[in-house]
Structures are given as structure tokens and as C-alpha cells.
Write an enzyme that holds these catalytic residues in place. Structure first.
Site, PDB file in Angstrom:
ATOM      1  N   CYS A 140       0.829  -1.218   0.000  1.00 39.20           N
ATOM      2  CA  CYS A 140       0.000   0.000   0.000  1.00 39.20           C
ATOM      3  C   CYS A 140       0.862   1.267   0.000  1.00 39.20           C
ATOM      4  CB  CYS A 140      -0.934  -0.018   1.198  1.00 39.20           C
ATOM      5  SG  CYS A 140      -0.129  -0.482   2.738  1.00 39.20           S
ATOM      6  N   HIS A 220      -2.540   4.953   6.775  1.00 38.08           N
ATOM      7  CA  HIS A 220      -1.165   5.416   6.999  1.00 38.08           C
ATOM      8  C   HIS A 220      -1.135   6.911   6.668  1.00 38.08           C
ATOM      9  CE1 HIS A 220       0.134   1.231   6.948  1.00 38.08           C
ATOM     10  NE2 HIS A 220      -0.247   1.070   5.699  1.00 38.08           N
TER      11      HIS A 220
END
Ligand code: NAD
Length: 338
Positions: A140, A220
Site C-alpha cells: 500500500c 497510513h
């Protein structure tokens, strides 16, 4: 129709399976599950054929009232492409099985770069993946950084990139993982693995990353500093470059988006499957240029950003569509606007 199987039905696998099922040129033949839990139940309700990992696993499905299609090898025999979304390093253990059958496989970012011929991000290197047997859809964070750094590199040239990544502690379905009341340096040493991983996609970009884990589950957050080759680049030009690039979303504090929680709430309003956000979200107001260095904050929905890449990788390995055709088809079916 490209016949596709998905091995591993966790955070990534179930999203990829749903995305494959939506593609007009693909058929989801089945998914591999280890046990008959709620994820298996819903997959069966959607009409997906369940395959077990081994005899014990197959029996557990039968005992729970399912009619499993067999084991991983049985699924492999019926597909053109297998998407391996098993946990880190488990994909490597399956590689020999895939190799022997000659089937094409898409691995995930938890595997090492050398498991595959190409570490893949569609807008960066789709054509390199054409016709290959093994592709790795990168992690990711690597996907988000590759999309954004590639965009800046194409527009202005990137001299170097420095990134601090605040990583979510666990995915929402992992309540026993932490930290709960700590910020864990992960790793303590610098650089973290993310920079070298970006170089598996963009080898020419000098990049250093450092990372730590924070007690959240949903995103994140990257603090990015990029030195640009071109002099005098303005914030407006960077905003325009991101606007025009595929699969990058600009968000604004003017709309009340000041936190990752707001980004995820915004994503839920978009009404996509599971409230997923396939694009990294960059705060417009955070884009700042100081002494030739561009700064910005970027949030990454770890559970879903790699889903479009997996779909495009399937078309790339089968050679069934060009980069622009594939990305357009994937975007349309997943509700990605650009
Ligand atoms: P996960 O643990 O959520 O899902 C993995 C699934 O595989 C589970 O359902 C597990 O039961 C199953 N499994 C375990 N052993 C198996 C076996 N031998 N055969 C078949 N299935 C088996 O993991 P995930 O988060 O979906 O990660 C999968 C891959 O995607 C990893 O390489 C990971 O690094 C990568 N990835 C994860 C994220 C994320 O944020 N979760 C983001 C990008 C990439």
C-alpha cells in the site's frame, strides 16, 4: 473472459475478488479460504465458489454445510490467472505450485521483489508486466509513493525524496494487534524498507524513508519532502500535476477534512464498496514549495489502494488490454473518478 482465482481471502483477497467479479472481461472462478468463518459465509452468499487449503480445511467447509470446489490445485486447474493474497511469505511457498502449472500469478507486497519478474504499479510500469508469468502488486505505501513520485518526476523531475510514514497499527479486523498506547518505531533503524521497495518500481529515484506505528486501524499518513529538478515550480503547478494524474485524490481542509478519520468518512460518503478509498489522499493546503523542495501530507487507505493494481496486473499478464484501456475499465467498475 479471463478466468481468475483468488488464493487467500483476508483484507486484500476479498476486495480483489469483489473487484474481479465486477470486471466485464473477467470471471471469478473461486476463492481459497482456510476456514468457514463469516467471510466465507458472505462469499458463499455472493455466489463465490469456495476452495479449501488442504483436506482438513475442505472437511471443515463440508462440516459447516458448504460444497467446496476442492483445493488450491483444483482451483488452479480452472483459471488463467491466480491472485495470491495469502499472508507475507506464504505466497512464496505457493510459487512452485503456480510455476509447475504454468499459470500466471499476481503476488502481493508482503512478498520479496524477486518473487516476480516485475514489481507493479499500473501507471508506472504496466507495459513491463505484459505477458509475464509472475507479477508483484507492491504494498500500500509503495503504491501510493510510486503513483505520486512518478507524477512529480514526469512533470518536474525528482532529485530525491524523503518520507516519514506513520503506519496504522493493524487492520480493522485484527483486534489483538497493537500498539494500543505507544508509538512504536518500526523499524528503529533508518531507512525503513519502504524506500528500497519504491525503487523496485522507480529504480532511478533516490529515496529515504523512516516509519513508525501509531494506534489506529484506518490509514497510513505520509509526511513527504521531494527535491525537484526543475527550478521555480509553484504550488499551483504541483496541484495541477496531481489533479491530472490518475488515481490520486486531492482533499481540502476547506471541506472540513483535517484528519485521516475525515478522509475515511469522506470515502464512506463516496459510496464505494466497503467505503474503500483506492487513491492516496493529498491535502491541497499541505502542498508547499520551499527552496526547491515540495512538501505535502498524504493519507493511504491500506486495505484498498492496491485493489485497482491487482485488476490491471491481471490484464497486463494476459496481454488482453492496453494500459489506458485497462486502467479506464478498472476505474469505471470501481468508481474511481480519474
Ligand atoms: P490477511 O491476513 O488479512 O489475509 C490473508 C488470508 O490468507 C487470510 O484469510 C488467511 O486465513 C489466508 N491464508 C493463510 N494461510 C493460507 C494458505 N496457506 N493458503 C491460502 N490462504 C491462506 O492478509 P492481508 O492483509 O490481506 O495481506 C495479504 C498480502 O497483501 C500480504 O502480502 C500483505 O503484505 C499484502 N498487503 C496487505 C495490506 C494491508 O494493509 N493489509 C496492504 C497491501 C498489501
Amino acid at each position: 473472459m479471463i478466468r481468475v482465482g483468488v488464493n487467500g481471502f483476508g483484507t486484500i483477497g476479498r476486495r480483489v475478488a469483489d473487484a474481479v467479479a465486477k470486471q466485464p472481461d473477467m470471471k471469478l472462478v473461486g476463492i481459497v479460504k482456510t476456514k468457514p468463518d463469516y467471510k466465507a459465509k458472505i462469499a458463499a452468499q455472493k455466489g463465490y465458489t469456495l476452495f479449501g487449503v488442504d483436506d482438513k480445511s475442505i472437511q471443515s467447509f463440508k462440516d459447516a454445510g458448504y460444497k467446496p470446489g476442492g483445493n488450491v490445485e483444483n482451483l488452479l486447474s480452472q483459471v488463467d490467472v491466480i491472485v495470491d493474497a495469502t499472508p507475507e511469505d506464504v505466497g512464496a511457498a505457493y510459487k512452485e505450485m503456480y510455476r509447475k502449472t504454468g499459470k500466471k500469478a499476481i503476488f502481493q507486497g508482503g512478498e520479496e521483489h524477486d518473487i516476480a519478474e516485475v514489481s507493479f504499479v499500473a501507471q508506472c510500469n504496466y507495459d513491463l508486466a505484459k505477458g509475464k508469468q509472475f507479477i508483484r502488486a507492491v504494498s500500500c505505501n509503495t503504491t501510493a509513493l510510486s503513483r505520486t513520485l512518478h507524477t512529480l518526476d514526469q512533470a518536474f523531475g525528482v532529485k530525491r525524496a524523503r518520507i516519514v510514514i506513520a503506519r496504522r497499527a493493524s487492520d480493522p479486523d485484527e483486534p489483538t494487534k497493537g500498539p494500543i498506547d505507544s508509538v512504536n518505531l518500526d523499524p528503529v533503524t533508518i531507512p525503513s524498507h519502504h524506500g528500497p521497495d519504491v525503487q523496485t518500481v522507480l529504480p532511478h529515484i533516490p529515496i529515504v524513508t523512516m516509519a513508525y506505528k501509531i494506534p489506529t486501524t484506518h490509514m497510513h499518513l505520509h509526511s513527504v519532502i521531494v527535491s525537484l529538478k526543475e527550478n521555480g515550480v509553484t504550488e499551483d503547478r504541483i496541484i495541477n500535476a496531481f489533479k491530472e494524474a490518475p488515481r490520486i485524490l486531492l482533499v481540502s481542509q476547506k471541506d472540513g477534512i483535517r484528519a485521516t478519520a475525515h478522509v475515511m468518512d469522506y470515502a464512506r460518503e463516496l459510496g464505494r464498496n466497503r467505503g474503500d478509498l483506492y487513491e492516496p489522499a493529498i491535502w491541497k493546503e499541505s502542498i508547499k514549495v520551499v527552496d526547491g523542495e515540495a512538501y505535502f501530507f498524504m493519507a493511504v487507505h491500506q486495505e484498498s489502494i492496491v485493489v485497482p493494481e491487482n485488476v490491471d496486473a491481471i490484464r497486463a499478464v494476459t496481454g488482453s488490454a492496453s494500459k489506458s484501456e485497462s486502467m479506464a475499465m478498472t476505474n469505471k467498475t470501481l468508481g474511481i473518478l480519474n
